[in-house]
Scaffold this motif. Structure first.
Motif, short mmCIF file in Angstrom:
data_model
loop_
_atom_site.label_atom_id
_atom_site.label_comp_id
_atom_site.label_asym_id
_atom_site.label_seq_id
_atom_site.Cartn_x
_atom_site.Cartn_y
_atom_site.Cartn_z
N PHE A 217 0.84 -1.10 -0.36
CA PHE A 217 0.15 -0.10 0.03
C PHE A 217 0.92 1.40 0.04
O PHE A 217 1.86 1.32 0.66
CB PHE A 217 -0.99 0.00 1.29
N TRP A 218 0.45 2.23 -1.03
CA TRP A 218 1.10 3.39 -0.80
C TRP A 218 0.30 4.53 -1.14
O TRP A 218 -0.93 4.49 -1.57
CB TRP A 218 2.44 3.41 -1.46
N PRO A 219 0.45 5.86 -0.58
CA PRO A 219 -0.40 7.15 -0.37
C PRO A 219 -0.63 7.64 -1.85
O PRO A 219 -1.35 8.53 -1.75
CB PRO A 219 -0.06 7.80 0.60
N GLY A 220 0.16 7.33 -2.68
CA GLY A 220 0.02 8.08 -4.06
C GLY A 220 1.61 8.90 -4.42
O GLY A 220 2.23 8.97 -3.56
N GLY A 221 1.63 9.20 -5.64
CA GLY A 221 2.88 10.10 -5.90
C GLY A 221 3.52 9.33 -7.31
O GLY A 221 3.16 8.13 -7.47
N GLY A 222 4.21 9.99 -7.86
CA GLY A 222 4.90 9.32 -9.14
C GLY A 222 3.97 9.34 -10.14
O GLY A 222 3.13 10.20 -10.23
N PRO A 223 3.82 8.01 -10.66
CA PRO A 223 3.03 8.11 -12.07
C PRO A 223 1.35 7.92 -11.56
O PRO A 223 0.65 8.03 -12.56
CB PRO A 223 3.28 6.72 -12.64
N ILE A 224 1.06 7.92 -10.21
CA ILE A 224 -0.32 7.90 -10.00
C ILE A 224 -0.48 8.87 -8.91
O ILE A 224 0.09 9.16 -8.08
CB ILE A 224 -0.75 6.39 -9.46
N ASP A 225 -1.93 9.40 -9.05
CA ASP A 225 -2.41 10.45 -8.16
C ASP A 225 -3.35 10.32 -7.03
O ASP A 225 -4.11 10.96 -6.70
CB ASP A 225 -2.72 11.52 -9.13
N TYR A 226 -3.18 8.88 -6.66
CA TYR A 226 -4.28 8.65 -5.86
C TYR A 226 -3.58 7.41 -4.86
O TYR A 226 -2.64 6.54 -5.08
CB TYR A 226 -5.52 8.02 -6.44
N PRO A 227 -4.00 7.19 -3.55
CA PRO A 227 -3.70 5.93 -2.81
C PRO A 227 -4.08 4.67 -3.45
O PRO A 227 -5.08 4.60 -3.85
CB PRO A 227 -4.16 6.27 -1.31
N ALA A 228 -3.30 3.80 -3.35
CA ALA A 228 -3.62 2.52 -3.91
C ALA A 228 -2.70 1.25 -3.19
O ALA A 228 -1.69 1.33 -2.55
CB ALA A 228 -3.30 2.71 -5.54
N PHE A 229 -3.44 -0.14 -3.55
CA PHE A 229 -3.00 -1.30 -3.07
C PHE A 229 -2.25 -1.64 -4.27
O PHE A 229 -2.88 -1.50 -5.52
CB PHE A 229 -3.96 -2.20 -2.45
N TYR A 230 -1.09 -2.43 -4.21
CA TYR A 230 -0.30 -3.01 -5.51
C TYR A 230 0.16 -4.32 -5.10
O TYR A 230 0.07 -5.04 -4.02
CB TYR A 230 0.92 -2.05 -5.71
N SER A 231 0.23 -5.11 -6.49
CA SER A 231 0.79 -6.50 -6.08
C SER A 231 1.72 -6.78 -7.70
O SER A 231 1.11 -6.42 -8.70
CB SER A 231 -0.32 -7.44 -6.02
N TYR A 232 2.85 -7.30 -7.45
CA TYR A 232 3.66 -7.66 -8.44
C TYR A 232 4.32 -8.95 -8.00
O TYR A 232 4.54 -9.44 -7.08
CB TYR A 232 4.40 -6.48 -8.83
N ALA A 233 4.95 -9.31 -9.51
CA ALA A 233 5.82 -10.86 -9.26
C ALA A 233 7.07 -10.39 -9.78
O ALA A 233 7.34 -9.60 -10.88
CB ALA A 233 5.14 -11.90 -10.22
N TYR A 234 8.27 -11.18 -9.43
CA TYR A 234 9.36 -10.91 -9.95
C TYR A 234 10.14 -12.36 -9.96
O TYR A 234 10.19 -12.82 -8.52
CB TYR A 234 10.39 -9.90 -9.28
N PRO A 235 10.47 -12.94 -10.89
CA PRO A 235 10.08 -12.26 -12.40
C PRO A 235 8.56 -12.62 -12.54
O PRO A 235 8.00 -13.64 -12.32
CB PRO A 235 11.17 -13.12 -13.33
N ALA A 236 8.08 -11.76 -13.63
CA ALA A 236 6.67 -11.73 -13.77
C ALA A 236 6.68 -12.98 -14.82
O ALA A 236 7.28 -13.26 -15.88
CB ALA A 236 6.25 -10.57 -14.50
N PRO A 237 5.86 -14.04 -14.55
CA PRO A 237 5.68 -15.30 -15.61
C PRO A 237 4.73 -14.99 -16.52
O PRO A 237 4.06 -13.65 -16.49
CB PRO A 237 5.04 -16.16 -14.50
N ALA A 238 4.91 -15.67 -17.61
CA ALA A 238 4.24 -15.43 -18.89
C ALA A 238 2.65 -15.34 -18.66
O ALA A 238 2.22 -16.47 -17.76
CB ALA A 238 4.44 -16.45 -19.92
N GLY A 239 1.87 -14.40 -18.98
CA GLY A 239 0.32 -14.47 -18.86
C GLY A 239 0.10 -13.78 -17.54
O GLY A 239 -1.17 -13.71 -17.28
N PHE A 240 0.87 -13.12 -16.75
CA PHE A 240 0.61 -12.60 -15.56
C PHE A 240 -0.50 -11.46 -15.70
O PHE A 240 -1.19 -11.11 -15.08
CB PHE A 240 1.84 -12.24 -14.73
N ALA A 241 0.30 -10.43 -16.83
CA ALA A 241 -0.64 -9.23 -16.95
C ALA A 241 -1.97 -9.30 -17.36
O ALA A 241 -2.77 -8.49 -17.01
CB ALA A 241 0.06 -8.49 -17.94
N GLU A 242 -2.04 -10.66 -17.94
CA GLU A 242 -3.66 -10.68 -18.33
C GLU A 242 -4.45 -11.72 -17.43
O GLU A 242 -5.58 -12.01 -17.70
CB GLU A 242 -3.58 -11.72 -19.68
#
Length: 321
Positions: A217-242
């Protein structure tokens, strides 16, 4: 609209948030300078407590010091294990003034008044002692952000209980100013390319030495102008974005390379905690399933108070390994 989850629109307190981010960096850098290195830079982080964000106990003279960014009384509070205490009030000031107050507080505690003097992971970073522009301090916005952080911390900690493998604490990374929790597959990851702004590549590569699914969770800033929850994978497996993720309102940001769930979507949900858990579980599931994680050995039911893990279930998982 949940009356418990406070409204924290980013633009009205942007400048205060920017200042608070830099203040957290200085406090975190003090811990970073004194604490022995842990895997993935975990020795550097801050933690949510009943007052705001704390370093926990930092090894220093005489034997330990704790610094709290108190977002209830709006102060920086220091305590040493020999009984000494010191504090100064938060309010409108420059970053340079905060830096001077903080070093003075460390001296009053008998601690080592030294820390790295330039911000990390922020654009156009100015050394703390040279940043003399007056910064505002919106007490009400800070209080609401703290209440939101407490709620986010609680859900992230509950989510963490459903994993038997290696997992991070829920902690605040002051470089990016986000609460985060990370699960690990147990396998080594390809070397990270580095290139994160104002962060040494060797730190980044050690942080991502193994496969992860990370959320926060972060309060906003940079590329987004609103607070948000996020989730990512490293390395991102094939098909992750979809991958299909929940709840409604969650989406994949190609710009950031991760899934986002705007804070207001959680706040507007009939059951905010359930909506956030759905996001955390579904995004992790996309990373683990598409990445071929050994989920039968890594996962377990969400923890409940006073209920130990069932020995039979643990035995079955050991056999599957």
């Amino acid at each position: 609209m949940s009356p418990i989850w406070p409204a924290i629109p980013y633009p009205p307190w942007r400048e205060t948030c920017s200042a608070l981010h830099l203040y957290a960096q200085m406090i975190g850098k003090y811990r970073f300078a004194r604490a022995p290195w842990q895997n993935h830079s975990w020795q550097a982080t801050l933690y949510v407590n009943a007052r705001g964000f704390t370093t926990s106990l930092v090894p220093d003279e005489p034997s330990g010091v704790e610094i709290t960014l108190d977002l209830v009384d709006h102060a920086v509070v220091g305590a040493a294990t020999d009984g000494r205490m010191a504090r100064f009030a938060l309010g409108p000031m420059s970053v340079a003034d905060f830096h001077a107050h903080f070093l003075r507080l460390l001296g009053e505690l008998g601690a080592t008044p030294a820390l790295h003097g330039r911000p990390n992971e922020v654009p156009d970073a100015v050394p703390f002692v040279e940043d003399r522009a007056e910064r505002p301090y919106d007490r009400d916005a800070v209080s609401r952000f703290f209440r939101a952080s407490v709620l986010a911390d609680r859900v992230l900690k509950r989510f963490r209980t459903g994993f038997l493998g290696k997992a991070s604490p829920v902690h605040l990374f002051w470089g990016s100013f986000d609460l985060a929790v990370t699960r690990f597959s147990g396998r080594a990851a390809p070397m990270h390319p580095g290139g994160i702004h104002a962060l040494p590549d060797d730190v980044t590569r050690e942080a991502y030495s193994h496969e992860v699914s990370s959320a926060g969770f972060w309060p906003g800033g940079g590329p987004i102008d609103y607070p948000a929850f996020y989730s990512y994978a490293y390395p991102a497996p094939a098909g992750f974005a979809e991958a299909h993720v929940e709840p409604e309102g969650a989406f994949y940001s190609k710009e950031l390379g991760e899934f986002l769930l705007p804070y207001h979507a959680v706040r507007q949900a009939a059951d905010p905690e359930a909506a956030l858990m759905a996001f955390l579980e579904s995004t992790y599931r996309a990373a683990a399933d598409l990445g071929g994680w050994n989920v039968s050995a890594l996962e377990c039911a969400i923890g409940e108070p006073r209920q130990p893990r069932a020995l039979q279930a643990l035995g079955e998982q050991k056999e599957q390994r």
